[in-house]
Motif scaffolding. Structure first.
Motif: not given
Ligand SMILES: [Zn+2]
Ligand SMILES: [Zn+2]
Length: 278
Positions: A233-240
């Motif tokens: 979840p944390e890393c996906t927020a960065k990607i988006c």
């Protein structure tokens, strides 16, 4: 709405989605003796910490990922590279272009014989600085080279799967060890994981220590196999955030990719996450 207020709203949405997809990920457990975190003391990086770190972001001028096959490849490896380019496009929501293959003609002191495997290895620093940096296209957000040669970063290490330069937007990784003791589907899955991981580093993403995550460090292939082909979840927020991507449609694209490449379990998981962030 002003641009600043819109950016704030978007970040709030990304923060809300973190909780919604948390149940799909395992919290990082205690590392085994040979696992990455047993020998690397890393603080991790939340979405908030990432934003504070002023990360490298694609811009209007630098908005493409280039993939370069470097050296010689068999038909199976060539196919892996093409499929992986497709995964990077879906994962980072960016246009990905495969460059024409180039020979890899490194000589001493940039090559060595590995004393255990007795195989030729090429030094990653040489590839990053002497081969990739000079040919970095002006519109490249990142240039990623694949080799079939085994790699090493320095004399102290036995080998390395890949290495990326956070400042110079170049990275390299090797396919040579990824087909050890496995079938073709898992060889592909490992390649996708490592490619997306290294590309994440090029956008200033640090190793993840909070969850079992695509961005967690790995010491060996069993650790790679244990990790999901998706970011937590944390890393996906960065990607988006870094590509201004809508999280739900990104998950749907990733599900389609997985279905097309015969990964029904992964496809179903991405669809569930798409549903969760509605
Ligand atoms: Zn890494
Ligand atoms: Zn993560």
């Amino acid at each position: 709405m002003t641009a600043a207020r819109e950016a704030k709203k978007e970040r709030a949405e990304l923060r809300n989605n973190i909780k919604k997809i948390e149940p799909f990920f395992a919290v990082m457990g205690k590392p085994g003796n040979s696992d990455w975190l047993a020998s690397h003391n890393e603080p991790g990086q939340t979405f908030a910490e990432y934003l504070e770190a002023d990360p490298v972001k694609p811009t209007a001028e630098r908005n493409k990922i280039y993939v370069l096959p470097l050296g010689t490849f068999n038909a199976k490896q060539q196919k892996m590279i093409a499929v992986t380019a497709g995964y990077l496009a879906a994962f980072y929501d960016m246009s990905v272009q495969e460059l024409p293959q180039r020979p890899l003609t490194a000589t001493w002191p940039n090559v060595r014989q590995n004393k255990f495997a007795k195989s030729r290895q090429v030094k990653t620093g040489h590839i990053l600085n002497d081969i990739l940096k000079p040919i970095l296209p002006a519109d490249a957000a990142a240039l990623i080279a694949f080799t079939s040669d085994d790699l090493y970063p320095d004399e102290s290490m036995n080998y390395v799967f890949g290495q990326a330069s956070l400042e110079n937007r170049v990275g390299v990784w090797s396919l040579s060890r990824l087909d050890d003791n496995t079938d073709e589907q898992n060889f592909l899955l490992r390649t996708l994981k490592i490619a997306a991981h290294e590309t994440g580093h090029m956008f200033s993403m640090r190793h993840c220590t909070k969850y079992e995550c695509l961005m967690s460090g790995t010491n060996h292939l069993a650790e790679t196999d244990r990790r999901p082909v998706d970011a937590c979840p944390e890393c996906t927020a960065k990607i988006c955030w870094l590509t201004d991507t809508d999280q739900k449609s990104r998950y749907e694209r990733l599900a389609t990719f997985m279905k097309q490449n015969n990964f029904p379990k992964e496809a179903a998981s991405f669809l569930k996450k798409a549903d969760a962030v509605k």
